[in-house]
Design an enzyme around this catalytic site. Structure first.
Site, PDB file in Angstrom:
ATOM      1  N   TYR A  70       0.827  -1.214   0.000  1.00  0.00           N
ATOM      2  CA  TYR A  70       0.000   0.000   0.000  1.00  0.00           C
ATOM      3  C   TYR A  70       0.861   1.264   0.000  1.00  0.00           C
ATOM      4  O   TYR A  70       0.369   2.359  -0.274  1.00  0.00           O
ATOM      5  CB  TYR A  70      -0.957   0.051   1.205  1.00  0.00           C
ATOM      6  N   HIS A 127       0.294 -11.711   1.240  1.00  0.00           N
ATOM      7  CA  HIS A 127      -0.783 -10.982   0.574  1.00  0.00           C
ATOM      8  C   HIS A 127      -1.511 -11.782  -0.512  1.00  0.00           C
ATOM      9  O   HIS A 127      -2.679 -11.523  -0.797  1.00  0.00           O
ATOM     10  CB  HIS A 127      -0.185  -9.713  -0.063  1.00  0.00           C
TER      11      HIS A 127
END
Ligand SMILES: NC(=O)c1ccc[n+]([C@@H]2O[C@H](COP(=O)([O-])OP(=O)(O)OC[C@H]3O[C@@H](n4cnc5c(N)ncnc54)[C@H](OP(=O)(O)O)[C@@H]3O)[C@@H](O)[C@H]2O)c1
Ligand SMILES: *[C@@H]1O[C@H](CO)[C@@H](O)[C@H](O)[C@H]1NC(C)=O
Ligand SMILES: *[C@@H]1O[C@H](CO)[C@@H](O)[C@H](O)[C@H]1NC(C)=O
Length: 315
Positions: A70, A127
């Site tokens: 992110y 992830h």
């Protein structure tokens, strides 16, 4: 003997507030309370992440969900540092990319802690079952998981888990794992049907393995129609007799199934109302109506179950 009294107060174990909603998950050294709600930060830059986490924590959130990918670890870390809270009083989830070898895994977790300014995270996830471009496979998944285990055992994380994993990806890990897979974070919201029959299926099997099933994009943020669970007819009408909003109904449908959520909002009013999804109940009929609702469709066309089933390298 005043000083003894003061010392005792200082020793009181800091933790999440007693009334913070949690469910138990299996951590690196025994059970860890998993917050049922946290603030999401996907697509936020450092400054927006800092503002959002600061605002959320001031109103009582004690869990933030971020990821190395992110690019906002520094902003999240700033907000945590300025929160005035002790480290044990809040919960941090972050993620490292999939498809990393042992060296890359160690680099990614080390960089994550450095950027966040933390000595440990509460929950570190892988992830994705491969790199975002599909590089990986069963052997690669096992290598990354075992490297993550080794790092976690040395104190880097209280719990470790995965995201976007389907049953076969998890089975790869279970064939070598020595630590519990605490959670699997997957897309799940109203419109995706019963959790045994969606793009990230096998919730029942995961829970039978002791793996907590956590929802991302609980309001369908990245979906084709991102307003359907905000102002849409189904959730709005079900909310009326309860004096709750559409998003509260969509979130309550998840929490009433004991599924932890991480809704994202940078609007303080939304953040506050998103927390009010614990001490009231939808009826069985309302729950079923929401489960039977066929839209909004998942943002992930086709889901994750075909990702890197075989070993694949980029060419
Ligand atoms: N593991 C993964 O790969 C993965 C993938 C996706 C997401 N996630 C995690 O899950 C988190 C949440 O998912 P998401 O960011 O995709 O979207 P989401 O939480 O489903 O939806 C976010 C959107 O809903 C709006 N919203 C939130 N609460 C509202 C309310 N009460 N009333 C009206 N609008 C509201 C927000 O706008 P406002 O700001 O205007 O409120 C924002 O546009 C992410 O931020 C991330 O932390 C993880
Ligand atoms: C961060 O995002 C916010 C909101 O989108 C924007 O206003 C701001 O300019 C961005 N900051 C930087 C440094 O890019
Ligand atoms: C591990 O991956 C990195 C890239 O992330 C690469 O530079 C390195 O050569 C790889 N190491 C091994 C042993 O394959």
């Amino acid at each position: 003997m005043m000083w003894i009294f003061v010392a005792c107060i200082g020793l009181a174990a800091a933790a999440l507030p007693d009334d913070y909603p949690v469910r138990v998950m299996r951590g690196v050294r025994g059970n860890v309370p998993m917050p049922m709600i946290g603030i999401g930060t996907w697509q936020y830059n450092n400054s927006l992440a800092e503002d959002t986490v600061s605002t959320a924590f001031k109103m009582g959130y004690r869990h933030v969900d971020t990821a190395l990918g992110y690019g906002n670890h520094m902003g999240v870390g700033e907000a945590l540092g300025k929160s005035g809270l002790q480290r044990e009083e809040y919960f941090v989830t972050t993620k490292i990319p999939g498809g990393l070898n042992a060296t890359g895994t160690l680099q990614a977790v080390t960089r994550s802690l450095r950027e966040l300014g933390l000595d440990y995270v509460d929950l570190m996830l892988i992830h994705y079952p491969a790199s975002w471009t599909g590089e990986g496979g069963p052997d690669a998944r096992k290598e990354e998981w075992l490297a993550l285990e080794e790092w976690a055992m040395s104190g880097g994380a209280r719990a470790i888990g995965v995201s976007h994993y389907c049953k076969s990806h998890i089975e790869d890990l279970l064939s070598v794992a020595t630590l519990p897979i605490s959670i699997n974070q997957v897309e799940y919201h109203v419109g995706m049907g019963p959790s045994a029959d969606n793009v990230n299926d096998d919730r029942d099997w995961m829970e039978s393995q002791g793996i907590v099933y956590q929802s991302f994009s609980p309001l369908c943020g990245p979906c084709a129609d991102p307003m359907e669970l905000i102002t849409g007819e189904v959730v709005t009408e079900i909310g009326m007799p309860h004096e709750k909003s559409g998003p509260q109904v969509a979130l309550r449908w998840l929490t009433q199934q004991n599924i932890p959520i991480i809704p994202k909002s940078s609007n303080p009013k939304h953040m506050a109302s998103n927390m009010d999804v614990f001490d009231w109940d939808l009826t069985d009929v309302e729950m079923k109506t929401l489960t039977d609702t066929a839209t909004p469709a998942s943002a992930e066309n086709g889901g994750d179950c075909t990702v890197a089933l075989e070993e694949a390298k980029l060419v």
